[in-house]
Design a protein around this motif. Structure first.
Motif, PDB file in Angstrom:
ATOM      1  N   ARG A  16       2.070  -0.656   1.881  1.00 48.51           N
ATOM      2  CA  ARG A  16       3.295  -1.192   2.470  1.00 48.51           C
ATOM      3  C   ARG A  16       3.042  -2.615   2.962  1.00 48.51           C
ATOM      4  N   ALA A  17       4.074  -3.418   2.920  1.00 52.76           N
ATOM      5  CA  ALA A  17       3.962  -4.794   3.412  1.00 52.76           C
ATOM      6  C   ALA A  17       3.609  -4.779   4.898  1.00 52.76           C
ATOM      7  N   GLN A  18       2.775  -5.734   5.302  1.00 53.41           N
ATOM      8  CA  GLN A  18       2.379  -5.864   6.708  1.00 53.41           C
ATOM      9  C   GLN A  18       3.007  -7.134   7.268  1.00 53.41           C
ATOM     10  N   ILE A  19       3.986  -6.968   8.138  1.00 56.78           N
ATOM     11  CA  ILE A  19       4.681  -8.122   8.708  1.00 56.78           C
ATOM     12  C   ILE A  19       4.222  -8.337  10.149  1.00 56.78           C
ATOM     13  N   ARG A  66      13.149  -1.255   6.822  1.00 59.26           N
ATOM     14  CA  ARG A  66      12.857  -1.625   5.437  1.00 59.26           C
ATOM     15  C   ARG A  66      11.505  -1.095   4.966  1.00 59.26           C
ATOM     16  N   GLY A  67      10.860  -0.307   5.811  1.00 53.79           N
ATOM     17  CA  GLY A  67       9.650   0.388   5.360  1.00 53.79           C
ATOM     18  C   GLY A  67       8.363  -0.410   5.425  1.00 53.79           C
ATOM     19  N   ALA A  68       8.399  -1.547   6.104  1.00 54.72           N
ATOM     20  CA  ALA A  68       7.164  -2.322   6.237  1.00 54.72           C
ATOM     21  C   ALA A  68       6.416  -1.912   7.513  1.00 54.72           C
ATOM     22  N   LEU A  69       5.134  -2.248   7.569  1.00 51.30           N
ATOM     23  CA  LEU A  69       4.345  -2.022   8.778  1.00 51.30           C
ATOM     24  C   LEU A  69       4.537  -3.196   9.721  1.00 51.30           C
ATOM     25  N   LEU A  70       4.622  -2.906  11.007  1.00 51.86           N
ATOM     26  CA  LEU A  70       4.757  -3.968  12.005  1.00 51.86           C
ATOM     27  C   LEU A  70       3.397  -4.229  12.633  1.00 51.86           C
ATOM     28  N   LEU A  94      10.123 -10.201   3.179  1.00 50.15           N
ATOM     29  CA  LEU A  94       9.826  -9.203   2.149  1.00 50.15           C
ATOM     30  C   LEU A  94       9.986  -9.766   0.741  1.00 50.15           C
ATOM     31  N   ALA A  95      10.974 -10.631   0.574  1.00 47.01           N
ATOM     32  CA  ALA A  95      11.168 -11.251  -0.746  1.00 47.01           C
ATOM     33  C   ALA A  95       9.974 -12.130  -1.105  1.00 47.01           C
ATOM     34  N   LEU A  96       9.465 -12.863  -0.126  1.00 45.03           N
ATOM     35  CA  LEU A  96       8.315 -13.732  -0.380  1.00 45.03           C
ATOM     36  C   LEU A  96       7.052 -12.910  -0.662  1.00 45.03           C
ATOM     37  N   ILE A  97       6.897 -11.815   0.056  1.00 42.84           N
ATOM     38  CA  ILE A  97       5.739 -10.948  -0.187  1.00 42.84           C
ATOM     39  C   ILE A  97       5.804 -10.403  -1.610  1.00 42.84           C
ATOM     40  N   LYS A  98       6.998  -9.988  -2.003  1.00 40.04           N
ATOM     41  CA  LYS A  98       7.175  -9.418  -3.350  1.00 40.04           C
ATOM     42  C   LYS A  98       6.845 -10.460  -4.418  1.00 40.04           C
ATOM     43  N   ASN A 146     -10.792  -1.219   0.148  1.00 38.95           N
ATOM     44  CA  ASN A 146     -10.692  -0.156  -0.863  1.00 38.95           C
ATOM     45  C   ASN A 146      -9.240   0.303  -1.003  1.00 38.95           C
ATOM     46  N   GLU A 147      -8.988   1.007  -2.086  1.00 39.81           N
ATOM     47  CA  GLU A 147      -7.607   1.340  -2.464  1.00 39.81           C
ATOM     48  C   GLU A 147      -6.964   2.446  -1.622  1.00 39.81           C
ATOM     49  N   PHE A 148      -7.748   3.047  -0.715  1.00 42.36           N
ATOM     50  CA  PHE A 148      -7.220   4.182   0.033  1.00 42.36           C
ATOM     51  C   PHE A 148      -6.705   3.803   1.419  1.00 42.36           C
ATOM     52  N   CYS A 149      -6.680   2.504   1.712  1.00 42.19           N
ATOM     53  CA  CYS A 149      -6.210   2.056   3.025  1.00 42.19           C
ATOM     54  C   CYS A 149      -4.685   1.956   3.063  1.00 42.19           C
ATOM     55  N   ASP A 150      -4.099   2.526   4.103  1.00 41.59           N
ATOM     56  CA  ASP A 150      -2.655   2.363   4.326  1.00 41.59           C
ATOM     57  C   ASP A 150      -2.364   1.039   5.012  1.00 41.59           C
ATOM     58  N   ALA A 151      -3.299   0.590   5.789  1.00 41.88           N
ATOM     59  CA  ALA A 151      -3.177  -0.715   6.446  1.00 41.88           C
ATOM     60  C   ALA A 151      -4.542  -1.383   6.412  1.00 41.88           C
ATOM     61  N   VAL A 152      -4.521  -2.693   6.233  1.00 42.61           N
ATOM     62  CA  VAL A 152      -5.782  -3.433   6.192  1.00 42.61           C
ATOM     63  C   VAL A 152      -5.766  -4.520   7.258  1.00 42.61           C
ATOM     64  N   ILE A 153      -6.812  -4.534   8.068  1.00 42.53           N
ATOM     65  CA  ILE A 153      -6.999  -5.595   9.042  1.00 42.53           C
ATOM     66  C   ILE A 153      -8.091  -6.511   8.489  1.00 42.53           C
ATOM     67  N   ALA A 154      -7.712  -7.744   8.189  1.00 47.15           N
ATOM     68  CA  ALA A 154      -8.665  -8.716   7.644  1.00 47.15           C
ATOM     69  C   ALA A 154      -9.136  -9.601   8.791  1.00 47.15           C
ATOM     70  N   THR A 155     -10.400  -9.453   9.163  1.00 45.23           N
ATOM     71  CA  THR A 155     -10.870 -10.189  10.348  1.00 45.23           C
ATOM     72  C   THR A 155     -11.316 -11.612  10.022  1.00 45.23           C
ATOM     73  N   GLY A 156     -11.876 -11.808   8.826  1.00 45.23           N
ATOM     74  CA  GLY A 156     -12.384 -13.134   8.493  1.00 45.23           C
ATOM     75  C   GLY A 156     -13.591 -13.558   9.308  1.00 45.23           C
ATOM     76  N   MET A 157     -14.197 -12.634  10.015  1.00 40.40           N
ATOM     77  CA  MET A 157     -15.309 -13.004  10.892  1.00 40.40           C
ATOM     78  C   MET A 157     -16.653 -12.431  10.461  1.00 40.40           C
ATOM     79  N   GLY A 158     -16.765 -12.048   9.199  1.00 45.77           N
ATOM     80  CA  GLY A 158     -18.031 -11.507   8.718  1.00 45.77           C
ATOM     81  C   GLY A 158     -18.381 -10.215   9.431  1.00 45.77           C
ATOM     82  N   PHE A 159     -19.674  -9.993   9.585  1.00 42.31           N
ATOM     83  CA  PHE A 159     -20.104  -8.716  10.154  1.00 42.31           C
ATOM     84  C   PHE A 159     -19.839  -8.596  11.644  1.00 42.31           C
ATOM     85  N   ALA A 160     -19.384  -9.664  12.274  1.00 43.29           N
ATOM     86  CA  ALA A 160     -18.954  -9.540  13.662  1.00 43.29           C
ATOM     87  C   ALA A 160     -17.776  -8.572  13.731  1.00 43.29           C
TER      88      ALA A 160
END
Lengths: 171, 171, 171, 171
Positions: free
Chosen positions: B4-7, B35-39, B164-168, C75-89
């Protein structure tokens, strides 16, 4: 506190650094060293390298704080390298480590360092005529709280002098 | 990608959040959920709380990413709390975790998140009329590279629709 | 607090993950989901992927917190992804975001997450027989302060059950 | 590279630092300075302070990298202070900034710095007889990959000598 003042110089990265900004940053670094302050920078190219080079030529001590986890990423003018390994979040480390900041040109990354420092009321001086963020931000406030106004100076020498005066009045 | 999109919704912190921005952020959160996105938000008060509240009322899933090392710092509307323990450097974590960003008012911290996202060309939409950074930044570029223009929208619903349009179109 | 429990599963990265640990981590993730808790992981391969896969198959919600500044690293099984950009920290972010931790094998990175959690007395359970850090650390204290003993369990189901019991008693 | 070697000294924090470790750390700092290397530490009390004090008395240059966003948190013996503002995630910054590490006692935080350095094969020497992590880790590997063995030395002088020899052979 008897530590030497720590002046952070920020601005254009290597890919976007015009000659005029490079030369100005070199002069800033030279003046920082001449006046006995420590030169801190993001440790990479462009304005960071130029200021480091100037400070080195002035007999100063230069600390580069790089985004990489590898000290080898730093420019050759650093006496000490802090390798954060945290990517651009290192912009907070440079900002928080500054007693005062001098802006020479710069883009979005420079804006991040300025905004981080602004939140802590660390003095910020823009070197006029160097383009980018320096000229955009001179005499402005980052937000409506008006924590501090970003000052402008016309020469590298005056920018460093003002930075040191503000640090002294904060001590 | 079928995630799902993360907004990410960013803006005024609790101490500086006028009622109009709080209400607007609530509406943004509600629409994100509908709209089904994650907040995603910074997990604290003001606009962060309002957007979370709206998303929660809309039946959505809310993730708060707080500066503290303690999940207890998050507002009560978070379904999941990410405790970074890295202070305001968490602004990079929120920015990098966004598929798109909606700005509702905001100050220096908001500027940091915007500039971090801009460097990665993540779509950014300002909700007009909410004051602070939202109105300052609408239709501008963060720096001279012109990586992306910050768009403006007049209503919470339209802001989410555009996000959402931009993400798509990026997918 | 009425949030769902956040269980962090840590251990071998992709390059060092034997089949037995992969299968065990999958079972841990499955059980986390069955019992209604959120599955948190470092978002990459090996034990992180296996636990995410299990939780996904169990109908759970999976959050991956990656070192990169790019959500595409997850990985493909994540419902949400938090991208830290801080390496192993980011190991601090995963640790601080956990209500409890389950160790499945693991090396130096796992040790970092464990030590970070230990400093905050977050419950830690090692899954016995999965090798690496899990078997090294079971029934030990990280340092002489004896903040908490790292518990050991023999099955994925029991590890999750104990994690949830400890979270409940902490609430 | 012609930069001076950067030696990181880690170990017991102020609350847990016995006199024997404090004295040993002072001697390590003194020797680091005598041999012309830079002394890096976490900038706070206990072993960090003792090593800084020693290096200062030896005429060396001391850099303290503190978790706080405020340079005022550093001990009085620092010539330069890097304020990370990122809490204990600064343990990665200290580790990555080291050309070699000397352990004097220490607990969970010390373990984190050691494990972070181990992942990058930065030389690590434990000062025997100082308790805590130093004595726990001597002659061990952090994980089964056996990236590097943690060496042990009996005196502060020998620990610094070995650190410098390893740095030289890495150059």
């Amino acid at each position: 506190m008897t530590r030497r003042a720590q002046i952070l110089v920020i601005g254009f990265a290597k890919e976007h650094c015009p000659e005029i900004a490079y030369k100005a940053a070199y002069e800033v670094g030279l003046e920082v060293a001449r006046r006995g302050a420590l030169l801190i920078s993001g440790g990479l190219g462009g304005v960071m390298e130029a200021a480091s080079h100037g400070a080195k030529d002035g007999g100063g001590f230069v600390i580069g704080i790089v985004p990489q986890d590898d000290k080898g990423a730093a420019n050759e003018f650093c006496d000490a390298v802090i390798a954060t390994g945290m990517g651009f979040a290192r912009d907070f480390v440079t900002a928080y480590s500054a007693d005062a900041i001098i802006i020479v040109g710069g883009g979005a990354g420079t804006m991040i360092e300025v905004a981080a420092a602004y939140q802590k009321a660390i003095p910020i001086i823009a070197l006029k005529g160097t383009g980018g963020m320096a000229d955009r931000l001179v005499d402005t406030y980052i937000d409506d709280r008006k924590v501090e106004r970003i000052l402008g100076e016309n020469t590298p020498q005056k920018a460093v002098e003002t930075a040191l005066a503000l640090i002294k009045s904060n001590a």
